[in-house]
Motif scaffolding. Structure first.
Motif, short mmCIF file in Angstrom:
data_model
loop_
_atom_site.label_atom_id
_atom_site.label_comp_id
_atom_site.label_asym_id
_atom_site.label_seq_id
_atom_site.Cartn_x
_atom_site.Cartn_y
_atom_site.Cartn_z
N ILE A 43 0.87 -1.18 0.00
CA ILE A 43 0.00 0.00 0.00
C ILE A 43 0.91 1.22 0.00
O ILE A 43 1.75 1.37 0.88
N VAL A 44 0.71 2.09 -1.00
CA VAL A 44 1.59 3.26 -1.15
C VAL A 44 0.77 4.53 -0.93
O VAL A 44 -0.09 4.87 -1.72
N ARG A 45 1.09 5.21 0.17
CA ARG A 45 0.50 6.52 0.46
C ARG A 45 1.56 7.60 0.37
O ARG A 45 1.25 8.78 0.34
N GLY A 46 2.83 7.20 0.32
CA GLY A 46 3.97 8.12 0.20
C GLY A 46 4.67 7.89 -1.13
O GLY A 46 4.02 7.78 -2.16
N LYS A 47 6.02 7.77 -1.09
CA LYS A 47 6.80 7.63 -2.32
C LYS A 47 7.65 6.37 -2.28
O LYS A 47 8.23 6.03 -1.26
N ILE A 48 7.71 5.69 -3.44
CA ILE A 48 8.63 4.57 -3.61
C ILE A 48 9.40 4.79 -4.91
O ILE A 48 8.79 5.03 -5.96
N ASP A 49 10.72 4.70 -4.82
CA ASP A 49 11.60 4.72 -6.00
C ASP A 49 12.25 3.34 -6.05
O ASP A 49 13.08 3.02 -5.20
N GLY A 50 11.85 2.52 -7.04
CA GLY A 50 12.41 1.18 -7.16
C GLY A 50 11.38 0.21 -7.68
O GLY A 50 10.27 0.59 -8.06
N LYS A 51 11.73 -1.06 -7.67
CA LYS A 51 10.83 -2.11 -8.15
C LYS A 51 9.88 -2.51 -7.02
O LYS A 51 10.32 -2.81 -5.92
N GLY A 64 -0.07 8.70 -3.18
CA GLY A 64 1.04 7.79 -3.48
C GLY A 64 1.76 8.11 -4.79
O GLY A 64 1.14 8.56 -5.75
N GLN A 65 3.07 7.85 -4.79
CA GLN A 65 3.89 8.05 -5.98
C GLN A 65 4.86 6.87 -6.10
O GLN A 65 5.57 6.56 -5.15
N VAL A 66 4.88 6.26 -7.28
CA VAL A 66 5.83 5.17 -7.54
C VAL A 66 6.59 5.50 -8.81
O VAL A 66 6.00 5.82 -9.84
N THR A 67 7.92 5.44 -8.71
CA THR A 67 8.79 5.60 -9.87
C THR A 67 9.61 4.33 -9.97
O THR A 67 10.42 4.04 -9.10
N GLY A 68 9.34 3.55 -11.02
CA GLY A 68 10.02 2.27 -11.19
C GLY A 68 9.08 1.23 -11.76
O GLY A 68 8.09 1.56 -12.38
N GLU A 69 9.38 -0.01 -11.50
CA GLU A 69 8.61 -1.13 -12.05
C GLU A 69 7.63 -1.64 -11.01
O GLU A 69 7.97 -1.76 -9.83
N VAL A 70 6.40 -1.96 -11.45
CA VAL A 70 5.40 -2.54 -10.57
C VAL A 70 5.00 -3.89 -11.14
O VAL A 70 4.64 -3.99 -12.31
N GLN A 71 5.06 -4.91 -10.30
CA GLN A 71 4.70 -6.27 -10.72
C GLN A 71 3.74 -6.83 -9.68
O GLN A 71 4.07 -6.91 -8.49
N THR A 72 2.53 -7.20 -10.10
CA THR A 72 1.52 -7.67 -9.16
C THR A 72 0.42 -8.42 -9.88
O THR A 72 0.30 -8.35 -11.11
N GLU A 73 -0.40 -9.10 -9.11
CA GLU A 73 -1.55 -9.79 -9.67
C GLU A 73 -2.72 -8.81 -9.83
O GLU A 73 -3.43 -8.82 -10.81
N ARG A 74 -2.90 -7.94 -8.82
CA ARG A 74 -3.98 -6.94 -8.86
C ARG A 74 -3.41 -5.57 -8.55
O ARG A 74 -2.61 -5.42 -7.63
N LEU A 75 -3.86 -4.55 -9.29
CA LEU A 75 -3.37 -3.18 -9.12
C LEU A 75 -4.55 -2.23 -8.98
O LEU A 75 -5.48 -2.26 -9.78
N ALA A 76 -4.50 -1.40 -7.93
CA ALA A 76 -5.55 -0.39 -7.71
C ALA A 76 -4.87 0.97 -7.61
O ALA A 76 -3.92 1.15 -6.85
N ILE A 77 -5.38 1.93 -8.40
CA ILE A 77 -4.80 3.27 -8.43
C ILE A 77 -5.92 4.29 -8.21
O ILE A 77 -6.86 4.35 -9.01
N GLU A 78 -5.81 5.09 -7.16
CA GLU A 78 -6.79 6.13 -6.90
C GLU A 78 -6.49 7.37 -7.73
O GLU A 78 -5.35 7.58 -8.16
N ASP A 79 -7.51 8.20 -7.93
CA ASP A 79 -7.31 9.48 -8.61
C ASP A 79 -6.28 10.30 -7.85
O ASP A 79 -6.33 10.38 -6.63
N GLY A 80 -5.35 10.90 -8.58
CA GLY A 80 -4.34 11.74 -7.97
C GLY A 80 -3.02 11.04 -7.75
O GLY A 80 -2.00 11.68 -7.52
N ALA A 81 -3.01 9.70 -7.78
CA ALA A 81 -1.76 8.95 -7.59
C ALA A 81 -0.87 9.12 -8.82
O ALA A 81 -1.35 9.40 -9.92
N LEU A 82 0.44 8.93 -8.63
CA LEU A 82 1.40 9.06 -9.72
C LEU A 82 2.15 7.74 -9.88
O LEU A 82 2.70 7.22 -8.91
N LEU A 83 2.13 7.21 -11.08
CA LEU A 83 2.87 5.98 -11.39
C LEU A 83 3.68 6.23 -12.64
O LEU A 83 3.13 6.52 -13.70
#
Length: 123
Positions: A43-51, A64-83
């Motif tokens: 669960i990302v409410r802050g920042k992650i830089d990486g896989k 939430g902000q993610v910069t990098g690769e995301v690998q998962t079975e299910r992905l949920a992204i709220e409005d305003g999040a950055l990927l």
């Protein structure tokens, strides 16, 4: 850092985070993780830089902000999040050879059905 229980990060972490079994990693709104992370659920409410690898699910909240690769079975992204990066979501085939065999079997069944239909139509 490795562990087998849920972890809440609300500060700065650098390195690698790996949680085993049914553990959940939550990066709080003040959290900034510069690492490759692995957990059942992330669960990302802050920042992650990486896989980011979530064996079951990855959730990006509006802050939430993610910069990098995301690998998962299910992905949920709220409005305003950055990927920003590469995403692989959904179930992966267990083995390529089994997938080819399944396709060949399905194609063979489709051919049988087609030839039966053609034979019926010709009569």
């Amino acid at each position: 850092m490795t562990g087998s229980e849920d972890l809440f990060v609300d500060g700065v972490v650098e390195g690698k985070l790996s949680l085993t079994t049914n553990s959940c990693l939550t990066v709080g709104p003040n959290g900034h993780v510069k690492a490759d992370v692995l957990a059942r659920e992330v669960i990302v409410r802050g920042k992650i830089d990486g896989k980011v690898t979530g064996r079951d699910k990855v959730q990006l909240w509006s802050t939430g902000q993610v910069t990098g690769e995301v690998q998962t079975e299910r992905l949920a992204i709220e409005d305003g999040a950055l990927l920003r990066g590469k995403v692989e979501a959904g179930r992966l085939a267990s083995k390529p050879a089994e997938a080819k065999a399944a396709v060949a079997a399905a194609t063979g069944k489709a051919s049988d059905a087609t030839s039966l239909s053609s034979g019926t139509a010709a009569n």
